[in-house]
Design an enzyme around this catalytic site. Structure first.
Site, PDB file in Angstrom:
ATOM      1  N   CYS A 116       0.869  -1.099   0.046  1.00 40.77           N
ATOM      2  CA  CYS A 116      -0.146  -0.143  -0.088  1.00 40.77           C
ATOM      3  C   CYS A 116       0.828   1.173   0.026  1.00 40.77           C
ATOM      4  O   CYS A 116       0.399   2.292  -0.369  1.00 40.77           O
ATOM      5  CB  CYS A 116      -0.993  -0.141   1.142  1.00 40.77           C
ATOM      6  N   ASN A 117       1.844   1.038   0.336  1.00 46.25           N
ATOM      7  CA  ASN A 117       3.063   2.225   0.307  1.00 46.25           C
ATOM      8  C   ASN A 117       3.831   2.441  -0.637  1.00 46.25           C
ATOM      9  O   ASN A 117       4.721   3.480  -0.766  1.00 46.25           O
ATOM     10  CB  ASN A 117       3.615   2.314   1.852  1.00 46.25           C
ATOM     11  N   ARG A 118       4.085   1.445  -1.525  1.00 45.76           N
ATOM     12  CA  ARG A 118       4.916   1.400  -2.385  1.00 45.76           C
ATOM     13  C   ARG A 118       4.723   0.614  -3.654  1.00 45.76           C
ATOM     14  O   ARG A 118       4.209  -0.383  -3.310  1.00 45.76           O
ATOM     15  CB  ARG A 118       6.491   1.137  -2.032  1.00 45.76           C
ATOM     16  N   PRO A 164       7.437  -4.236  10.689  1.00 42.81           N
ATOM     17  CA  PRO A 164       8.167  -5.478  10.100  1.00 42.81           C
ATOM     18  C   PRO A 164       7.435  -5.948   8.948  1.00 42.81           C
ATOM     19  O   PRO A 164       7.805  -7.000   8.413  1.00 42.81           O
ATOM     20  CB  PRO A 164       7.748  -6.265  11.499  1.00 42.81           C
TER      21      PRO A 164
END
Lengths: 445, 287
Positions: A54-56, A119
């Protein structure tokens, strides 16, 4: 000498790209095969690992010098149904070789994550790696880079405290609950309000293993719907109770999550005092995450009642984040150590063709020399000469490798390699010449 | 044997120091290998000290309690033993540095100022008395640990109430665990105290048969120390029953544990100093 494979990284991440761009660039697992198939048609392509969370979204590609990164990538992305402009515009990151590997290592260690040291990225990288391996054979450089990245991530997490402490409000709420109760499965929670925030918090507590959940809401229908939704058709861990049961429910649980949209406090001191009498001193952990607050300020004065709000959770998050940031230098040192190991491996890979040529040349010379001795002497003598020359080759090669590895600069190393190549490459080798008669046959029996 | 004793005197404080450092490491770092080392060192130190005490008893033919320094050493061992049991039950090591720190201090003083062969009370050669004394020591050590964990409970509860999210908040175990540790130590202390008192009574009657009638008359089960000990036993027993059956929990329960322990210390101190008792085993007085 054949060109060495290089690494290319094309991607976007949370630092440069807003959520809507990240959503559009997301590559779900079903699309990975198509993208890899499109890439495999490009000249020079060796292998690739697309990583999408979701972030990259990042695509790590191993390719030979014939690969034209811009054209090949844009064609392949378009071929896979993705918008190439997302990966070439202002939100994109494009890195090559050492910088691409450094980025991969940092991502694996959680140093590029939105929540420093988180993590989950480690598992996501491993999934992406596994998925890419299912579709095609990975090239040696990419494989080595990912293995090194996994090692770097593991070392950073075990050798530093970068992953310690909750860094999101939801986790902080659970971390705080764990300061009261050792085993969450032995305790029950009460959710006051059936809104979205409450549902999120409740879901998080359920994921962390809370022993049961009671939902009370002014609208019993919404409470029942949320309870069913949280149960997910499995068991009755979550139960809805009528709003009137709120005072009684306070005595039955150890954790209270309050998230109603009420303009007035709904949990009042008299209510809590009555519940505490029934609880006989068992502490009650109350989390008021509603704005305006659901819990009357005087509730905090009731004996054995501990009330926390959003500001308190935020303070815990900020304190944990500050503690994680202190671990950054140590984590970066580990990443650099692992990168140095990767670079050493690449150097060794570069040396291999030239060293192989050199070895072939020496082996050839040896065979001819041994053949000559065999013709002139007994087989035993030839075998002894063979063994002796084998040792000689081993020592010469070992010494050469050491000199090449210890070259002070890349330029010097390339010079050594070029010399070696010029002297011993097959097309220029002198191996076809017959050995001349030894001038001083010292060891003739 | 004497050489082993000398070696033990040098090694024991070092072992205790290492143990204390290992538990400090656990408190600050909370790493798996720190936990592993602390666990191993605890077992090693307990075994080494037990072995040293057995050798001491065999060489000197008496319980190593002949001098205040020997007593301190035995107290250090007793602390470790009780702590080891509590730790093993609850698998919580974050508070170990407090116990091992005190134990190290006791053992360091005991080793640093020890004298070769202190004059021993002949009673220490008596197995009945030895058993009674050891049980008393273990019982009061357990009650002291119970006090320590109750105090830690109140410290953490105060930090939570004041919303101070500092080092103690991060490193101390949950309130529930601290309470379990306090109750767990008391659960060890109460039966040990009962055993100590029962053995003391049996030994008292056994001793009375061996003494001249006049001295024997001074031995009474109504000695203030004995009566106070029974009272302490009953109070702690009631506390445990309250915890078990009537749901006594939380800050109030732990405050009660602290007040009870302080009352025990004050009462015993007052009796020792102000009320004459046959329960004085120094070389000059008592039986």
């Amino acid at each position: 000498m054949a060109g060495r494979a290089g690494l290319h990284l094309w991607g976007i991440d949370h630092r440069l790209a807003p959520t809507e761009v990240r959503e559009r660039a997301h590559i779900d697992p079903e699309r990975v095969g198509g993208l890899l198939a499109a890439l495999s048609r490009e000249p020079g392509f060796v292998s690739a690992v697309p990583v999408s969370t979701c972030n990259r979204t990042e695509i790590y590609v191993e390719a030979l010098p014939g690969f034209a990164p811009f054209d090949s990538m844009t064609r392949s992305l378009a071929g896979a149904g993705l918008d190439p402009s997302l990966f070439t515009g202002e939100h994109a990151v494009r890195l090559t070789d050492g910088e691409a590997v450094r980025r991969l290592y940092r991502v694996s260690a959680g140093l590029e994550s939105m929540m420093l040291g988180e993590p989950q990225i480690s598992g996501q990288l491993k999934d992406a790696y596994r998925l890419a391996k299912e579709h095609h054979e990975l090239g040696p450089v990419l494989m080595r880079a990912f293995q090194g990245a996994f090692r770097a991530g593991k070392r950073v997490r075990t050798e530093t405290k970068i992953g310690e402490g909750a860094v999101s409000v939801a986790f902080a709420a659970v971390e705080l609950a764990r300061k009261f109760f050792a085993d969450l499965p032995r305790h029950r929670a009460l959710l006051v309000g059936a809104g979205e925030t409450g549902a999120l918090a409740a879901r998080h507590f359920l994921q962390q293993g809370i022993g049961g959940l009671i939902v009370v809401n002014r609208s019993p229908e919404r409470a029942r719907t949320l309870a069913d939704d949280l149960n997910g058709g499995k068991g009755e861990l979550v139960r809805a109770r009528p709003w009137e049961d709120l005072p009684a429910a306070l005595a039955d649980v150890d954790v209270v999550l309050s998230t109603t949209g009420s303009l007035e406090p709904v949990i009042l001191p008299e209510m809590v005092r009555a519940a505490m009498r029934r609880r006989r001193g068992r502490p009650l952990y109350v989390l008021d995450i509603a704005v305006p607050r659901d819990v009357h300020p005087d509730v905090a004065r009731v004996d054995e009642t501990y009330v926390f709000g959003l500001d308190d959770l935020d303070e815990i998050v900020q304190s944990n984040l500050a503690a994680r940031r202190k671990q950054l230098p140590g984590a970066e040192r580990i990443v650099e150590e692992e990168l140095a190991e990767f670079r050493a491996w690449v150097r060794e890979m570069d040396l291999r063709p030239s060293v192989a040529e050199f070895r072939a040349y020496l082996e050839d010379l040896k065979e001819k020399q041994v053949g000559y001795v065999r013709r002139k002497q007994s087989d035993e003598v030839a075998a002894a000469v063979d063994a002796s020359l084998q040792q000689f080759i081993k020592k010469v090669l070992g010494r050469s490798m050491e000199s090449l590895k210890s070259a002070e600069s890349e330029q010097e190393r390339q010079q050594h390699l070029a010399t070696l190549h010029r002297l011993f490459a097959p097309q220029t080798s002198q191996t076809s010449q017959e050995p001349r008669e030894p001038s001083e046959p010292h060891d003739r029996p | 044997m004497r050489l082993a004793l000398t070696v033990g005197e040098v090694l024991l404080p070092l072992l205790y120091l290492l143990l204390f450092v290992a538990y400090l490491w656990v408190f600050y770092e909370n790493r798996k290998f720190a936990h592993r080392w602390a666990r191993r060192l605890l077992a090693t130190t307990v075994v080494a000290h037990l072995a040293a005490s057995v050798i001491h008893a065999r060489v000197h033919h008496h319980l190593p309690m002949a001098s205040p320094l020997e007593f301190l050493s035995l107290l250090a061992l007793s602390l470790l033993l009780i702590y080891a049991v509590v730790e093993r039950r609850l698998r919580v090591r974050e508070t170990g540095f407090l116990v091992t720190g005190v134990a190290f201090l006791l053992q360091f003083i005991a080793s640093a100022f020890s004298i070769a062969e202190p004059a021993a009370n002949p009673l220490l050669e008596d197995p009945g008395y030895a058993g009674h004394a050891v049980l008393v020591l273990l019982a009061y050590t357990a009650l002291s640990l119970s006090f320590l964990y109750a105090a830690l409970y109140l410290v953490l509860a105060r930090q939570l109430a004041r919303k101070t999210f500092g080092l103690l908040f991060r490193r101390l175990p949950p309130l529930e665990v601290l309470e379990r540790m306090s109750v767990g130590a008391a659960k060890l202390g109460v039966p040990l105290l009962f055993g100590a008192l029962a053995l003391g009574h049996l030994w008292l009657y056994d001793l009375a048969d061996k003494l001249d009638p006049e001295t024997a008359r001074s031995l009474t089960p109504f000695d203030p120390k004995i009566l106070t000990s029974w009272l302490i036993f009953l109070v702690y027993l009631a506390g445990l029953a309250g915890h078990r059956w009537w749901g006594w929990r939380g800050r109030r329960m732990n405050t009660l544990a602290i007040l009870t322990y302080l009352a025990v210390v004050l009462a015993m101190g007052a009796i020792h100093h102000f009320i004459p008792s046959f329960h004085n085993f120094s070389l000059r007085g008592g039986v």
